[in-house]
Design a protein around this motif. Structure first.
Motif, short mmCIF file in Angstrom:
data_model
loop_
_atom_site.label_atom_id
_atom_site.label_comp_id
_atom_site.label_asym_id
_atom_site.label_seq_id
_atom_site.Cartn_x
_atom_site.Cartn_y
_atom_site.Cartn_z
N LEU A 132 0.81 -1.22 0.00
CA LEU A 132 0.00 0.00 0.00
C LEU A 132 0.85 1.27 0.00
CD1 LEU A 132 -2.71 1.43 0.11
CD2 LEU A 132 -2.71 1.11 2.60
N PRO A 133 1.80 1.45 0.92
CA PRO A 133 2.61 2.69 0.86
C PRO A 133 3.47 2.77 -0.39
CG PRO A 133 3.47 1.19 2.52
CD PRO A 133 2.15 0.64 2.10
N LEU A 134 3.93 1.63 -0.90
CA LEU A 134 4.71 1.67 -2.14
C LEU A 134 3.84 2.11 -3.30
CD1 LEU A 134 7.31 1.14 -3.65
CD2 LEU A 134 6.67 -1.28 -3.82
N ALA A 135 2.62 1.62 -3.36
CA ALA A 135 1.70 2.04 -4.42
C ALA A 135 1.33 3.51 -4.26
CB ALA A 135 0.45 1.17 -4.40
N GLN A 136 1.21 4.00 -3.02
CA GLN A 136 0.92 5.41 -2.80
C GLN A 136 2.06 6.29 -3.28
OE1 GLN A 136 -1.58 7.10 -2.10
NE2 GLN A 136 -0.85 9.08 -1.34
N ALA A 137 3.29 5.85 -3.07
CA ALA A 137 4.44 6.59 -3.57
C ALA A 137 4.44 6.66 -5.09
CB ALA A 137 5.74 5.96 -3.06
N VAL A 138 4.01 5.58 -5.72
CA VAL A 138 3.95 5.56 -7.18
C VAL A 138 2.83 6.47 -7.67
CG1 VAL A 138 3.49 4.10 -9.18
CG2 VAL A 138 4.94 3.26 -7.33
N ALA A 139 1.66 6.40 -7.02
CA ALA A 139 0.50 7.16 -7.49
C ALA A 139 0.70 8.67 -7.32
CB ALA A 139 -0.75 6.72 -6.73
N THR A 140 1.46 9.10 -6.32
CA THR A 140 1.64 10.53 -6.06
C THR A 140 2.97 11.06 -6.56
OG1 THR A 140 2.53 10.01 -3.85
CG2 THR A 140 0.16 10.42 -4.02
N SER A 141 3.76 10.23 -7.23
CA SER A 141 5.07 10.68 -7.70
C SER A 141 4.92 11.65 -8.87
CB SER A 141 5.91 9.47 -8.14
OG SER A 141 7.14 9.90 -8.68
N ARG A 142 5.75 12.67 -8.86
CA ARG A 142 5.76 13.64 -9.95
C ARG A 142 6.69 13.22 -11.08
NH1 ARG A 142 6.17 19.40 -6.60
NH2 ARG A 142 4.23 19.14 -5.37
N PHE A 143 7.46 12.19 -10.86
CA PHE A 143 8.43 11.73 -11.85
C PHE A 143 7.82 10.58 -12.65
CE2 PHE A 143 10.81 13.42 -8.24
CZ PHE A 143 11.58 14.38 -8.88
N ARG A 144 7.58 10.85 -13.89
CA ARG A 144 6.94 9.84 -14.74
C ARG A 144 7.85 8.63 -14.93
NH1 ARG A 144 4.68 10.95 -20.91
NH2 ARG A 144 3.91 8.80 -21.27
N ALA A 145 9.16 8.87 -15.01
CA ALA A 145 10.10 7.76 -15.21
C ALA A 145 10.07 6.79 -14.02
CB ALA A 145 11.51 8.29 -15.43
N PHE A 146 9.99 7.35 -12.81
CA PHE A 146 9.92 6.50 -11.61
C PHE A 146 8.65 5.67 -11.62
CE2 PHE A 146 8.19 6.11 -7.28
CZ PHE A 146 9.14 5.28 -6.72
N ARG A 147 7.55 6.30 -11.96
CA ARG A 147 6.27 5.59 -11.98
C ARG A 147 6.29 4.46 -13.00
NH1 ARG A 147 0.68 6.11 -11.41
NH2 ARG A 147 -0.47 5.32 -13.18
N GLU A 148 6.75 4.74 -14.20
CA GLU A 148 6.78 3.73 -15.24
C GLU A 148 7.74 2.60 -14.89
OE1 GLU A 148 7.70 5.74 -18.84
OE2 GLU A 148 5.69 6.63 -19.07
N ALA A 149 8.86 2.94 -14.26
CA ALA A 149 9.83 1.91 -13.90
C ALA A 149 9.25 0.97 -12.84
CB ALA A 149 11.11 2.56 -13.39
N VAL A 150 8.60 1.53 -11.83
CA VAL A 150 8.04 0.70 -10.76
C VAL A 150 6.90 -0.17 -11.29
CG1 VAL A 150 6.84 0.73 -8.55
CG2 VAL A 150 8.75 2.28 -8.94
N MET A 151 6.02 0.40 -12.10
CA MET A 151 4.90 -0.38 -12.62
C MET A 151 5.38 -1.47 -13.57
SD MET A 151 2.36 0.77 -11.01
CE MET A 151 1.07 -0.11 -11.87
N SER A 152 6.38 -1.16 -14.39
CA SER A 152 6.92 -2.18 -15.30
C SER A 152 7.59 -3.31 -14.52
CB SER A 152 7.91 -1.54 -16.27
OG SER A 152 7.27 -0.55 -17.06
N ALA A 153 8.38 -2.93 -13.51
CA ALA A 153 9.04 -3.95 -12.69
C ALA A 153 8.01 -4.79 -11.93
CB ALA A 153 10.00 -3.28 -11.71
N SER A 154 6.96 -4.15 -11.45
CA SER A 154 5.92 -4.90 -10.73
C SER A 154 5.22 -5.89 -11.65
CB SER A 154 4.90 -3.93 -10.13
OG SER A 154 5.52 -3.07 -9.18
N GLY A 155 4.96 -5.48 -12.88
CA GLY A 155 4.33 -6.39 -13.83
C GLY A 155 5.18 -7.61 -14.13
N VAL A 156 6.51 -7.43 -14.16
CA VAL A 156 7.41 -8.56 -14.42
C VAL A 156 7.54 -9.44 -13.19
CG1 VAL A 156 9.78 -9.20 -15.00
CG2 VAL A 156 8.66 -7.31 -16.20
#
Length: 331
Positions: A132-156
């Motif tokens: 939950l806190p990790l997803a909150q950090a992703v959802a509120t991040s202003r850095f698009r690269a960080f968000r895409e990296a975390v979501m891509s890594a999570s999918g793998v």
């Protein structure tokens, strides 16, 4: 000498008045429409059917066939086999019995079923709290690269399991693993091939799965809710306690149930890493299918499989209503 005016007949006077109306005087009242005419005017015109609309379901036919062949037929076969004697039974097999189902809920099989439930509950709870806190950090991040990296890594990582995952942990955190030797974890009682060690391995793919599951719900929280809470003097903790968490509760419970099901059904990772040292229902089914049962109890594996199907159905029965409730709040 004056003459009296000639009287005008009533019919002629009416005709004369009608002529005057044509010249610009008040027009006569139109005849009222009939009930049938009014009803036809109010009735909506039938919508035109789309071309080929009656054949649109044919597009889903391959999926339906796959579901029937891949899930329906095996489920029926398991249900039938769980309540009949096996072919190696003294009576030749095929006789109705409840001994298979009764035996699957006793002794070592019940211990394995309860062990799988405990492992699934523990790992699902930890993954929910950590994700939950990790997803909150992703959802509120202003850095698009960080968000895409975390979501891509999570999918793998959410789909990374089986023998490769077991080998990775054995090579790093096993009794002779690199991390274990460098940090001296064995001296502190660490053992990967236990219930606790298997829980750590399961968290490797459950936490990313939780991030994927809960991130859309976090993005559905409206900024106006936080602003309204702040304007009324609420702190961030109060906002989460009284606004965000109640709204997210169906999604959190749905994610927890989904993680429980994923952990409960996992087989290859536990089989490759711990074998039968940790009692799990999936390991017992594998042993039964391999012939590791008493004579006349060949269908016991089907009864164990039926137990897992019942648990999976209960999981889905809880997950679907929670998802619908969450979608209603976050739409």
């Amino acid at each position: 000498m004056t003459t009296a005016p000639t009287p005008v007949p009533a019919t002629a006077s009416a005709a004369h008045s009608g002529g005057g109306d044509a010249a610009g005087t008040a027009s006569p009242t139109p005849a009222p429409a009939t009930a049938a005419t009014a009803a036809s005017a109010r009735a909506p015109r039938p919508a035109k059917r789309r071309a080929g609309g009656s054949r649109a379901w044919l597009a889903a036919l391959p999926l339906l066939l796959f579901f029937v062949i891949g899930f329906g037929l095996p489920a029926v076969a398991i249900a039938i086999g769980a309540f009949t004697t096996s072919s190696d039974a003294p009576d030749g097999g095929g006789t109705f019995t409840t001994d298979n189902l009764t035996g699957s809920l006793q002794g070592a099989y019940w211990t394995a079923l309860w062990g799988s439930v405990k492992l699934s509950l523990l790992t699902a709870l930890i993954a929910t709290v950590v994700g939950l806190p990790l997803a909150q950090a992703v959802a509120t991040s202003r850095f698009r690269a960080f968000r895409e990296a975390v979501m891509s890594a999570s999918g793998v990582l959410a789909n990374f399991g089986g023998v490769p995952l077991a080998f990775m942990f054995v090579a790093t955190l096993g009794n002779s693993g690199e991390v274990t030797k460098k940090l001296g974890l064995t001296k502190h009682g660490w053992n990967l091939y236990t219930f606790s060690g298997l829980s750590v391995v399961y968290l490797y793919f459950l936490v990313p799965l939780m991030v994927i599951t809960i991130t859309p719900a976090l993005e559905g929280l409206k900024a106006q809710w936080r602003e309204a809470a702040s304007n009324n003097g609420a702190t961030s903790l109060q906002y989460w306690r009284h606004v965000a968490l109640p709204v997210l509760l169906p999604s959190l419970l749905g994610g927890f149930v989904l993680l429980f099901g994923a952990s409960f059904a996992a087989y290859a990772t536990a089989e490759a890493m711990v074998g039968s040292s940790v009692p799990l229902i999936s390991m017992q089914i594998g042993d039964a299918l391999s012939g590791n049962v008493l004579v006349g109890q060949g269908n016991l594996a089907l009864a164990l499989g039926l137990d897992m199907i019942v648990v999976a159905c209960l999981v889905m029965a809880l997950y679907l209503p929670l998802q619908r409730r969450s979608a209603k709040w976050l739409a």
